[in-house]
Enzyme design. Structure first.
Site, short mmCIF file in Angstrom:
data_model
loop_
_atom_site.label_atom_id
_atom_site.label_comp_id
_atom_site.label_asym_id
_atom_site.label_seq_id
_atom_site.Cartn_x
_atom_site.Cartn_y
_atom_site.Cartn_z
N SER A 210 0.85 -1.18 0.00
CA SER A 210 0.00 0.00 0.00
C SER A 210 0.89 1.24 0.00
O SER A 210 2.11 1.12 0.05
CB SER A 210 -0.95 -0.02 1.18
N LEU A 211 0.27 2.39 -0.04
CA LEU A 211 1.04 3.63 -0.15
C LEU A 211 0.80 4.52 1.05
O LEU A 211 -0.28 4.52 1.63
CB LEU A 211 0.59 4.40 -1.39
N LYS B 104 -4.63 8.36 -9.48
CA LYS B 104 -4.92 7.19 -8.65
C LYS B 104 -6.39 6.85 -8.82
O LYS B 104 -7.27 7.50 -8.24
CB LYS B 104 -4.57 7.52 -7.20
N ARG C 95 -5.54 -8.35 -4.35
CA ARG C 95 -4.51 -7.89 -3.43
C ARG C 95 -4.40 -8.75 -2.17
O ARG C 95 -3.32 -8.98 -1.66
CB ARG C 95 -4.77 -6.43 -3.05
N GLU D 152 -5.23 -1.53 -11.99
CA GLU D 152 -6.49 -1.29 -11.29
C GLU D 152 -7.66 -1.74 -12.14
O GLU D 152 -7.74 -1.41 -13.33
CB GLU D 152 -6.58 0.21 -11.02
N CYS E 118 -13.50 4.15 33.15
CA CYS E 118 -13.65 3.40 31.90
C CYS E 118 -15.11 2.95 31.79
O CYS E 118 -15.62 2.29 32.69
CB CYS E 118 -12.72 2.20 31.90
N CYS F 189 -15.13 -1.15 32.12
CA CYS F 189 -14.81 -1.93 33.32
C CYS F 189 -14.82 -1.10 34.59
O CYS F 189 -14.65 -1.63 35.68
CB CYS F 189 -13.46 -2.63 33.16
N CYS G 162 -7.89 3.55 29.72
CA CYS G 162 -8.30 2.62 30.75
C CYS G 162 -7.02 1.86 31.10
O CYS G 162 -6.42 1.24 30.21
CB CYS G 162 -9.36 1.66 30.21
N CYS H 278 -10.59 -5.91 31.08
CA CYS H 278 -11.58 -4.96 30.57
C CYS H 278 -12.17 -5.56 29.29
O CYS H 278 -11.46 -5.86 28.33
CB CYS H 278 -10.93 -3.61 30.26
#
Ligand code: IVH
Length: 598
Positions: A3-4, A39, A60, A97, A323, A326, A347, A354
């Site tokens: 990926s880019l 792109k 891919r 593509e 949190c 939890c 947390c 949790c």
């Protein structure tokens, strides 16, 4: 298929240029030529040609392993099935593509949300006759394996592709300065709405393949290319609620639930608010009218509040100090590198139980970059979690597929596919396992560094034993990329018995393969440290070369060091003296280039 990295502004592009030049150790005034390519927002595919025959087409997948979609790809007219040109390489992986034009999409718009989904959906069809009904197109832009390589520039390759019968983008262009990059970007952006396919930006690739090769890759993306995304789109909506999401590292992220609005063809109903400071700074409250920005595949954000529209009675938002999952008292950690308190509320999950964190860890565990369990996504984790089928990673390997096949939305085929995918994932490499466990501050790069050090799972398991751990951590701190933060995190993680149980139980169900280093490399089994600047390459390139050749980079001078490379520019005398004391082999710049045959 990688990926880019993304750039959203001129500054991002300038940073990219700077990094490239630093890595190559070239002067700022020296020009670098880039291939600037639109792109297209479609689905990438890899087409393998052997002796001119299209033999294998892959999607891919996770970047390393794709799905075989040869028969579906064969239905696309733009893809040559046989190439007889004399200069066509014996073996060539053509990357490109698959997409649907905007005008063609209008005819099938009822069945799909957008052209990209339509292309993806039709490529995954079981029956190629179904794929054939969809007007798919293909544009070529890259290569994987190639033998023999009869080109040394990206632009030259693009020209050759055309002569071999592939479509290439007519808007591809060479650019060689930030001014030219900006001019071309603005030019394409203004044409965007008149272009008959969805574009989400431009890709810049260094044209010279030798330079590309020197720059290499970091994790999943090349250092020699970047995607320059088009500016985002905005819209106004009302915040209905602010919810707190808990991430796998315990970070509490506030998320604005907004009245759904369509921004540039995508319905947005959530926007991230980042953290408590951001909410306070922008004074964001439930009930506010806000400006929302959406840029490409990035999570939408709240830009600002329209205070004119605010109802006087609405209250400031109170960030929870416990949190929500939890009930632990939340904390803000002190960041040793910035010497400031973190903006993120966490947390602390001192008991490692949790619930939300456990569930988020599971999502990370099955993800593409981690265990890569095909078809096992976030939705299934949530589904199985709600049904109490899974709590810990090992539960995934104890699932009852007979039972699953009877669940709502499941059948025998889908359950059996999941079973197969889970089985397949049980064979995993050490670096991926380390990353999958989800230890804080141990990302993909660090997981690789650790795997390289431990080599096999038995050695890794020594981390579980307190007496051995201390010694190991003492050694690890010398490795490049591993700092105090990582060492503390490893110590915290492995000194907790709940974690040890989770990981030990998991390992019992896996077949962990050893980390493969190139045993033939000139630095195989050797440790190297650098001091002082080198004249012909940057430190980053030198380090990358050592790693490619099987060596390890150390950050401190110790008995374990094999070579100290001393660059001509400002080496640290202390390091050199210590190395001399310890009888470590010292290489000056010339001997270093000599070793590399340069
Ligand atoms: S090069 C390692 N060139 O963009 C370089 N990608 O985020 C990999 N894409 O998955 C890609 N047009 O689907 C490249 N001219 C182009 C492209 C292009 C579209 C897509 C492709 C890739 C994604 C990268």
């Amino acid at each position: 298929m990688l990926s880019l990295a993304n750039a959203f502004s001129k500054e991002n592009i300038e940073d990219f240029l700077k990094k490239v030049k630093n890595f190559l150790n070239i002067n700022d005034s020296q020009e670098i030529v880039f291939s600037a390519e639109p792109k297209i927002d479609g689905i990438s595919a890899s087409l393998k040609y052997i002796d001119g025959i299209f033999t294998l087409g892959l999607s891919r997948g996770d970047g390393k392993t794709g799905e075989d979609i040869t028969n579906n790809l064969k239905t696309i007219k733009d893809i040559p099935k046989k190439i007889t040109k004399p200069n066509f390489p014996k073996i060539l992986d053509v990357r490109g593509e698959v997409y649907i034009s905007k005008s063609d999409f209008k005819k099938i718009a009822k069945q799909f949300a957008n052209p990209r989904n339509a292309a993806g959906g039709s490529l995954r069809q079981k029956n190629p006759n179904e794929t054939k009904k969809i007007p798919l197109k293909f544009v070529a832009y890259g290569f994987g394996m190639v033998e023999p390589k009869n080109f040394d520039k990206q632009s030259q390759y693009l020209k050759l592709l055309k002569t071999w019968g592939f479509n290439t983008n007519s808007l591809n262009k060479l650019v060689s300065s930030i001014e030219e990059i900006e001019k071309n970007y603005k030019n394409i952006e203004t044409q965007r709405s008149n272009i008959d396919y969805d574009l989400d930006g431009l890709v810049y690739k260094i044209d010279n393949l030798k330079l590309q090769n020197r720059l290499g890759f970091v994790s999943n993306s090349p250092r020699w290319a970047i995607a320059h995304k088009f500016s985002s789109e905005k819209g106004f909506s009302i915040i209905k609620n602010i919810e707190i999401q808990i991430g796998r590292t315990g970070a509490l992220t506030p998320v604005a639930k907004i009245e759904p609005i369509n921004i540039g063809g995508v319905v947005v109903s959530n926007a991230t608010l980042h953290n408590e400071d951001e909410i306070n700074r922008k004074d964001i409250r439930i009930g506010d009218t806000v400006c929302i920005q959406r840029a490409g595949d990035v999570i939408p954000q709240v830009l600002y509040v329209d205070k004119e529209k605010r109802n006087k009675n609405i209250q400031k938002f109170k960030f929870p100090n416990k949190c929500p999952s939890c009930g632990s008292k939340t904390i803000k950690e002190f960041n040793f590198s910035t010497k400031k308190k973190d903006a993120v509320t966490r947390c602390p999950d001192t008991k490692f139980n949790c619930k939300e964190i456990l569930r988020e860890k599971l999502k990370h565990f099955v993800s593409k970059e981690a265990m890569n369990i095909d078809g096992f996504g976030k939705k299934i984790i949530q589904n199985f979690w709600d049904l109490n089928l899974i709590r810990y990673p090992v539960d995934i390997f104890n699932l009852n597929f007979k039972k699953i096949s009877t669940l709502d939305g499941w059948g025998e085929l889908s359950a059996s596919n999941l079973e197969k995918a889970i089985k397949k994932s049980q064979k995993i490499s050490l670096d991926k396992l380390i990353f999958s466990i989800g230890i804080r501050h141990i990302g993909q790069e660090n997981a690789k560094t650790l795997a390289k050090y431990f080599v096999n799972i038995n050695k890794f398991k020594e981390l579980f034993i307190e007496e051995k751990r201390k010694k190991i951590l003492n050694y690890l701190i010398e490795l490049d990329g591993i700092g105090e933060t990582q060492i503390n995190s490893l110590q915290t993680f492995f000194s907790n018995s709940a974690n040890l149980n989770t990981v030990s139980n998991l390992i019992k169900r896996l077949n962990v393969s050893s980390f493969k280093t190139s045993k033939s490399g000139i630095f195989y089994g050797k440790t190297i440290m650098f001091t002082g600047g080198l004249s012909k390459m940057s430190r980053a390139e030198a380090k990358a070369l050592v790693e490619k050749e099987g060596g390890k980079i150390l950050g401190t001078t110790s008995k374990k060091l094999d070579y100290l490379v001393v660059g001509d520019s400002k080496p640290t005398t202390k390091k050199v003296d210590k190395a001399k004391q310890l009888n470590i082999k010292i290489l000056d710049e010339n001997s270093w280039y000599g070793l590399l045959n340069r």
